[in-house]
Design a protein around this motif. Structure first.
Motif, mmCIF file in Angstrom:
data_model
loop_
_atom_site.group_PDB
_atom_site.id
_atom_site.type_symbol
_atom_site.label_atom_id
_atom_site.label_comp_id
_atom_site.label_asym_id
_atom_site.label_seq_id
_atom_site.Cartn_x
_atom_site.Cartn_y
_atom_site.Cartn_z
ATOM 1 N N VAL A 92 -29.824 -10.813 16.414
ATOM 2 C CA VAL A 92 -29.148 -9.587 16.834
ATOM 3 C C VAL A 92 -27.664 -9.928 16.896
ATOM 4 C CG1 VAL A 92 -28.855 -7.874 18.647
ATOM 5 C CG2 VAL A 92 -31.117 -8.780 18.155
ATOM 6 N N ALA A 93 -26.895 -9.333 16.005
ATOM 7 C CA ALA A 93 -25.494 -9.734 15.881
ATOM 8 C C ALA A 93 -24.555 -8.718 16.518
ATOM 9 C CB ALA A 93 -25.135 -9.898 14.405
ATOM 10 N N PHE A 94 -23.347 -9.142 16.722
ATOM 11 C CA PHE A 94 -22.322 -8.254 17.271
ATOM 12 C C PHE A 94 -21.106 -8.349 16.371
ATOM 13 C CE2 PHE A 94 -18.608 -7.908 20.223
ATOM 14 C CZ PHE A 94 -18.716 -6.549 20.417
ATOM 15 N N CYS A 95 -20.517 -7.213 16.078
ATOM 16 C CA CYS A 95 -19.392 -7.211 15.154
ATOM 17 C C CYS A 95 -18.192 -6.569 15.844
ATOM 18 C CB CYS A 95 -19.789 -6.417 13.907
ATOM 19 S SG CYS A 95 -18.469 -6.224 12.740
ATOM 20 N N PRO A 96 -17.330 -7.387 16.430
ATOM 21 C CA PRO A 96 -16.262 -6.830 17.262
ATOM 22 C C PRO A 96 -15.168 -6.091 16.494
ATOM 23 C CG PRO A 96 -16.040 -9.199 17.092
ATOM 24 C CD PRO A 96 -17.315 -8.845 16.412
ATOM 25 N N ASP A 97 -15.128 -6.268 15.170
ATOM 26 C CA ASP A 97 -14.051 -5.576 14.440
ATOM 27 C C ASP A 97 -14.488 -4.239 13.891
ATOM 28 O OD1 ASP A 97 -14.294 -7.027 11.173
ATOM 29 O OD2 ASP A 97 -15.683 -7.202 12.839
ATOM 30 N N ALA A 98 -15.778 -3.899 14.057
ATOM 31 C CA ALA A 98 -16.224 -2.558 13.662
ATOM 32 C C ALA A 98 -16.080 -1.678 14.888
ATOM 33 C CB ALA A 98 -17.674 -2.598 13.223
ATOM 34 N N VAL A 99 -15.132 -0.772 14.844
ATOM 35 C CA VAL A 99 -14.765 -0.062 16.065
ATOM 36 C C VAL A 99 -15.209 1.391 16.044
ATOM 37 C CG1 VAL A 99 -12.859 0.654 17.535
ATOM 38 C CG2 VAL A 99 -12.811 -1.570 16.446
ATOM 39 N N CYS A 100 -15.761 1.783 17.174
ATOM 40 C CA CYS A 100 -16.112 3.173 17.367
ATOM 41 C C CYS A 100 -15.350 3.631 18.612
ATOM 42 C CB CYS A 100 -17.609 3.225 17.588
ATOM 43 S SG CYS A 100 -18.167 4.713 18.314
ATOM 44 N N TRP A 101 -14.648 4.739 18.491
ATOM 45 C CA TRP A 101 -13.839 5.211 19.628
ATOM 46 C C TRP A 101 -14.622 6.267 20.381
ATOM 47 C CZ3 TRP A 101 -9.112 3.094 20.689
ATOM 48 C CH2 TRP A 101 -8.573 2.286 19.688
ATOM 49 N N THR A 102 -14.656 6.110 21.680
ATOM 50 C CA THR A 102 -15.415 7.087 22.444
ATOM 51 C C THR A 102 -14.603 7.569 23.642
ATOM 52 O OG1 THR A 102 -17.564 7.529 23.414
ATOM 53 C CG2 THR A 102 -16.585 5.415 23.919
ATOM 54 N N GLN A 103 -14.946 8.776 24.068
ATOM 55 C CA GLN A 103 -14.221 9.334 25.206
ATOM 56 C C GLN A 103 -14.851 8.867 26.501
ATOM 57 O OE1 GLN A 103 -14.116 13.575 24.770
ATOM 58 N NE2 GLN A 103 -11.946 13.529 25.145
ATOM 59 N N ALA A 104 -14.061 8.245 27.344
ATOM 60 C CA ALA A 104 -14.591 7.789 28.622
ATOM 61 C C ALA A 104 -14.482 8.928 29.628
ATOM 62 C CB ALA A 104 -13.786 6.594 29.105
ATOM 63 N N PRO A 105 -15.449 8.970 30.573
ATOM 64 C CA PRO A 105 -15.365 9.976 31.633
ATOM 65 C C PRO A 105 -14.063 9.798 32.413
ATOM 66 C CG PRO A 105 -17.459 8.809 31.721
ATOM 67 C CD PRO A 105 -16.639 8.137 30.675
ATOM 68 N N ASP A 106 -13.410 10.895 32.751
ATOM 69 C CA ASP A 106 -12.134 10.728 33.453
ATOM 70 C C ASP A 106 -12.134 11.313 34.857
ATOM 71 O OD1 ASP A 106 -12.323 13.258 32.615
ATOM 72 O OD2 ASP A 106 -10.471 13.289 31.442
#
Lengths: 267, 466
Positions: free
Chosen positions: B295-309
């Motif tokens: 199970v790998a992790f790819c830190p340079d593949a970015v998904c932007w998400t809205q954080a609760p504010d």
């Protein structure tokens, strides 16, 4: 917002285009003479008009003088290239005696020598402005020697800029769009000779853009695809949609230039 | 009583030492793997790959529930990714608003009758839609069944061997898929899942579905979450993935081998935390069947998400996470923990998660009670307590700074120096209340779980451009 070349000729271009459209609607043809000249005032304009009238009573002449660029435009309703050329001799003579002429007169007739599109007219006017300081002779403007206009649709700013600089150095008129919708709107507005498009565009993708352009304009072979995609099915779909050529990135700019050249020579 | 409290004190000390030790171990692994990662990122040919025939085709699954505000732009930007061959499957999970109508009108979709493999059971599907103009876009309209159920419906329709789950409220970077695919391609046989990196979109400028200007969030809550995410993803997940003990692939963006997901029975509905659940099941399935996997992790593949504010939305999100986490541990984790046959996952990941994540609130609360007890019985030596707390605090703070170091060294997404300073300040501020509140939320989530309160909570969307 695409960067369209908005120098001082935008306004006069649109004005002239309107005159031409009115004239061609009325009497099918329309002759235009452009002359770079200094300090025209209403009085000299009237004199020039009178002279041209006297010369050929069948023509109705309208004169527009663009202060900003110092260009005199004469629009002749129903003027063919021949009659317009003849009228330009008279006009030239008058301007020379008044010491107003700054460069060459450029003569054209629409739609005989070129299609009255915005790009063509802009090119036409630019040529007159550029002729300032040259010998006072008369030149013809036709579609064949008009600058080829190219529209680049690519979301990548760098790619657009690179191609634009290179093509402009080679004497093309370049427009840019960063998504499919913008590209299509620009296409309708300027009717470029060549469209270079990426397949991967937001809003309208490349294939859709090619198809809508082909529906709009039955010129065969105007779209060159320039894309990252190297799969054969992408290639097939692009050709099916009506692309004329397919170049993959990383691109060889000289290859792209040859392809543009070949396409423009064909039509 | 005194003996008991003293014993507890020793226990608490060892607990704190153990947690710190594991933190540092994982962080050390993260740092160690950052540099190879960085080299890989620097020398990979993303542009070349993004049109290459060697990249495996992917099906993007986009569950959408009440997304009428954003769905149009999101699907448009998903259709323009730099990736050679993929399909986008949008699943409308019985939205109460006009999500389905907007999709059908915008893309002029027509109903089709495809042959769908019913590999995983799902709620009743009302219809499949497609438009030949957009050949790689499919739309599924179905009865409400939750996020997991939507994903399963998408899996049934998907044609490609890899699936990628994407939240409808997130923005993928154009080349994120290509980057994740690169990690998969390095070991296509064994890589069963790859997680992407999630970053926080608040205060960034978005144009045409592309993040143009990256800025550190201006508001409190998103800013704190940003620091927390960077710490968890870069300081944690890189390390966990290097020993193949990653327990979660974010639901916001991850890629899985479809046949393995089907083999473990697809996503489990009914509870939040389905993203963690699927990863645990994959670990279990592969270990039990002796399949070599990763199970790998790819830190340079970015998904932007809205954080609760706001406090309300954030607390409901965290309570949801707490509930999901507890459910996963009770359902799956308990069978695997401390059993050598489950290797790193059973001997390190799960004990860490159960002891230091799931049960953390109880230790904290009992610690607080014990403190009161020491004070009442005059057992406390305040100097010792203060030193212990300070050491604890600084070790955690160092880890936060270390995560920032990885961020700056390898990715450096925040162009302004002031952003970096803000990140450092917020890393410090995290310890003054935010983490404690986080523990409280998790505890409340557990209470919800035992009271069988199973609502999803609220998430109010705002437009990207604020």
């Amino acid at each position: 917002m695409a960067i369209v070349i908005r120098n001082g000729i935008q306004e006069i271009t649109l004005q002239l285009l309107q005159y031409i459209h009115v004239a061609t609607a009325k009497s099918a043809t329309c002759g235009v003479i452009l002359a770079p000249c200094a300090n025209m005032n209403p009085k000299t304009l009237d004199q020039a008009k009178g002279l041209m009238r006297k010369n050929d009573a069948s023509l109705s002449v309208q004169l527009i003088y663009d202060d900003a660029n110092q260009v005199l435009c004469a629009v002749l309703d129903g003027g063919t290239l021949g009659t317009t050329h003849y009228a330009s001799l008279v006009l030239k003579d008058f301007l020379q005696t008044q010491h107003l002429l700054l460069g060459q007169l450029i003569v054209s007739s629409f739609p005989e020598s070129a299609k009255p599109t915005e790009t063509a007219i802009a090119d036409f006017i630019q040529r007159a402005i550029r002729s300032k300081g040259n010998d006072d002779d008369i030149h013809f403007f036709t579609a064949a020697n008009a600058e080829t206009s190219v529209l680049i649709a690519d979301p990548d700013d760098l790619v657009r800029e690179f191609i634009k600089i290179r093509l402009e150095l080679k004497g093309y008129l370049v427009y840019e769009a960063k998504d499919g919708q913008e590209a299509y709107d620009l296409f309708v507005q300027i009717m470029p000779d060549i469209v270079i498009t990426e397949l991967n565009l937001p809003i309208l993708d490349g294939y859709q853009l090619i198809r809508t352009i082909q529906r709009q304009d039955s010129h065969e072979g105007k779209v060159i695809v320039l894309t990252d995609r190297q799969l054969s099915e992408n290639r097939n779909r692009a050709y099916e949609s009506g692309a004329a050529d397919y170049v993959t990135k990383p691109l060889s700019i000289s290859e792209l230039e040859w392809k543009i050249k070949r396409l423009t020579e064909n039509h | 009583m005194r003996e008991f409290l003293l014993g507890y004190g020793y226990f608490a000390m060892y607990y704190a030492l153990a947690i710190t030790f594991i933190y540092f171990l994982i962080f050390g692994l993260s740092i160690r793997h950052t540099f190879p990662l960085q080299r890989g990122i620097r020398y990979n040919r993303v542009r070349k790959l993004s049109g290459s025939e060697h990249v495996p085709p992917v099906s993007l699954l986009v569950p959408a529930y009440n997304e009428e505000l954003m769905i149009k732009e999101n699907v448009r930007s998903l259709l323009a990714l730099n990736y050679p061959e993929y399909e986008v499957i949008v699943v409308n999970d019985g939205s109460k608003d006009d999500t389905a109508k907007i999709m059908i009108e915008e893309f002029q979709l027509k109903e089709i009758k495809p042959i769908v493999a019913k590999r995983i059971k799902t709620e009743q599907v009302r219809g499949y839609y497609h438009n030949p103009e957009y050949p790689n876009l499919y739309f599924i309209d179905k009865e409400n069944g939750g996020k997991a159920d939507s994903l399963n419906a998408g899996i049934n329709l998907s044609r490609h061997p890899l699936i990628s789950t994407i939240d409808a409220d997130s923005l993928l970077e154009k080349d994120a898929l290509t980057r994740i695919a690169r990690v998969y391609m390095e070991n296509p046989e064994e890589t069963v899942a790859v997680g992407g990196n999630v970053r926080i979109l608040n205060s960034c400028t978005v144009e045409d579905g592309i993040v143009k200007k990256i800025r550190f969030p201006r508001q409190w809550w998103p800013a704190l979450q940003n620091v927390e995410y960077i710490k968890a993803f870069l300081g944690g997940r890189i390390g966990w993935s290097s020993v193949n003990g990653l327990i979660i692939v974010s639901g916001a963006f991850g890629v899985f081998q479809k046949d393995k997901v089907i083999a473990v029975g697809g996503y489990r509905g009914g509870y939040p935390g389905e993203d963690m659940n699927i990863v645990i099941k994959l670990h279990r399935y592969c270990l039990e069947n002796k399949i070599p996997y990763q199970v790998a992790f790819c830190p340079d593949a970015v998904c932007w998400t809205q954080a609760p504010d706001t406090y309300r939305i954030l607390s409901s999100q965290r309570m949801r996470w707490g509930r999901g986490n507890l459910k996963n541990m009770i359902e799956e984790g308990i069978h695997m923990v401390f059993r050598p046959r489950y290797k790193v996952f059973g001997l390190l990941t799960l004990p860490y998660n159960i002891l230091f994540e799931t049960l953390n609130p109880y230790f904290r609360l009992s610690g607080l009670l014990a403190m009161i007890g020491y004070w009442l019985l005059n057992m406390a030596d305040w100097k010792t307590v203060a030193v212990f707390m300070l050491v604890n605090f600084f070790s955690c703070f160092i880890l936060s700074l270390g995560a920032l170091y990885i961020e700056e060294k390898a990715f450096s997404r925040y162009p302004k120096l002031s952003d970096l300073n803000k990140m450092m300040i917020y890393s410090f501020l995290m310890f003054l209340g935010y983490r404690q509140v986080g523990v409280l939320w998790r505890f409340l989530g557990h209470i919800d779980f035992f009271r069988n309160n199973n609502s999803w909570g609220t998430m109010v969307r705002t437009n990207f451009n604020k």
